[in-house]
Design a protein around this motif. Structure first.
Motif: not given
Length: 419
Positions: A104-117
């Protein structure tokens, strides 16, 4: 940065990144040489077993076991990040494959969409690979920039993604972790056949097979399944898949990928006896009802053999024997030839074919970039340091690429220092 595994081997990949006292992991794979999960220790990462010092997240680049296989031993407290289709495919596989697991993922990788961890900024880049929904990643923290290639290639059905990466590479990269799986398998300027070329080869072989054409490949190699489907259609045949492959194809969520649903022709689903019993034991037998209109039954196999291509695994041989469906058959091995080594299931399958006088031929291309394409990638990114990973041939890197830095498993490296 610390590479826990991967500086001298393919598989078992695990990279730890630290900034401002916070950490993330890139992949947590099972080594290829591991005999089993239980006897394989976790890498020496603080908090991997849980507790307040645990990493902020484990980011999975894609769904191959050498990149996620140790996740079951890590604390469930650690958040997981992966592609949405990766999560869906792994969930589908868990109903069929003993060593698979639903995550179960808490966040998903999406092409070229920046995420902050925490202090880390992550920009995923969807790439061409034999594993569906695979990503490279740009990661920035404290003004330092790292690019992780993950596993990638240029000659698959999503080769345009590689060309887009070359045309618009990440800039000002301090360290690039670049896979080198193909080094040692090809000449330094060698290339692999494309999936399009493989399609033509398959179509030719299918046309010249009197009986059923058996294609031994992973159902999770979506590119290869599409190649087999297109080649079957070119040769006037129907592609037969089992319930496992059907569920994996559905799990991609892509309308452009063949699956047992309205609008797809030249496709049939056969549920082998062993699989039928497995589904019943798990209480999920009703899922085969979704294949209504696509089902092929045991008594139909022999009559349909000369007009069919079957996505095949060795344990299905008994079903085809009982159905008298192997007359004039040929088998095409479409996986890494290392899986044909003595003592492997692949070697046993080859022996079973020889005993039945079924021709056995390798028709395959790699899931990893050729040396020539790796050169293009390294030149486009032009990192200050290029660090080999996911390779048995790290000693070849200095001859092929600029600014190579060889590091060892377990060695901390300061990102941003001059080479």
């Amino acid at each position: 940065m610390k590479i826990h595994r991967g500086t001298r081997e393919i598989g078992g990949t695990c990279v730890e990144l630290e900034s401002a006292g916070k950490r993330i992991l890139l992949d947590l794979g099972l080594p290829l040489a591991a005999s089993d999960l239980a006897s394989t220790p976790l890498p020496d990462v603080g908090g991997l077993g849980g507790g307040e010092d645990r990493p902020l997240a484990i980011i999975l680049s894609h769904g191959h076991r050498d990149h996620w296989g140790l996740i079951p031993k890590a604390s469930r407290e650690i958040p997981l990040v992966m592609g949405r289709a990766t999560e869906s495919i792994m969930r589908a596989a868990a109903d069929f494959v003993p060593e698979a697991i639903a995550l179960d993922a808490v966040h998903y990788l999406e092409h070229a969409r920046r995420m902050t961890i925490g202090p880390f900024s992550v920009v995923p880049r969807l790439v061409d690979h034999s594993g569906f929904d695979a990503y490279a990643m740009e990661i920035e923290a404290d003004g330092k920039r790292l690019f992780y290639s993950g596993d990638l290639r240029a000659h698959g059905r999503k080769g345009s993604l590689f060309e887009a990466l070359i045309d618009n590479p990440p800039r000002n990269i301090d360290i690039m972790l670049m896979e080198g799986s193909s080094l040692g398998r090809l000449s330094d300027d060698g290339t692999f056949p494309t999936e399009d070329a493989l399609e033509l080869t398959f179509a030719d072989r299918f046309k010249n097979t009197a009986g059923m054409a058996l294609v031994a490949c992973s159902a999770q190699n979506i590119d290869r399944v599409v190649t087999a489907y297109r080649a079957a259609k070119r040769s006037g045949r129907t592609l037969i898949i089992d319930a496992y492959a059907a569920e994996i194809l559905k799990a991609t969520g892509q309308q452009s990928i063949p699956k047992p649903s309205t609008g797809w022709s030249n496709l049939a689903v056969y549920v082998p006896e062993r699989q039928r019993r497995q589904l019943k034991a798990r209480g999920i037998a009703p899922l085969v009802d979704t294949y209504r209109g696509f089902r092929l039954w045991p008594e139909q196999l022999a009559e349909q053999a000369s007009r069919s291509v079957m996505l095949f695994r060795g344990w299905m041989m008994d079903d085809l024997d009982r159905a008298n469906a192997l007359s004039g058959a040929s088998l095409f091995w479409s996986q890494w030839d290392g899986y044909l080594a003595e003592g492997t299931p692949g070697a046993a399958l080859r022996a079973a074919c020889e005993a039945r006088r079924i021709p056995f031929e390798v028709v395959h291309t790699s899931g990893h970039a050729s040396p020539r394409d790796l050169k293009r990638l390294a030149a486009a990114v032009a990192p200050k340091w290029l660090v080999p990973i996911h390779t048995f041939e790290r000693h070849r890197f200095p001859r092929l690429f600029e600014n190579v830095k060889l590091v060892d498993d377990g060695e901390w490296i300061e990102v941003g220092n001059e080479p």
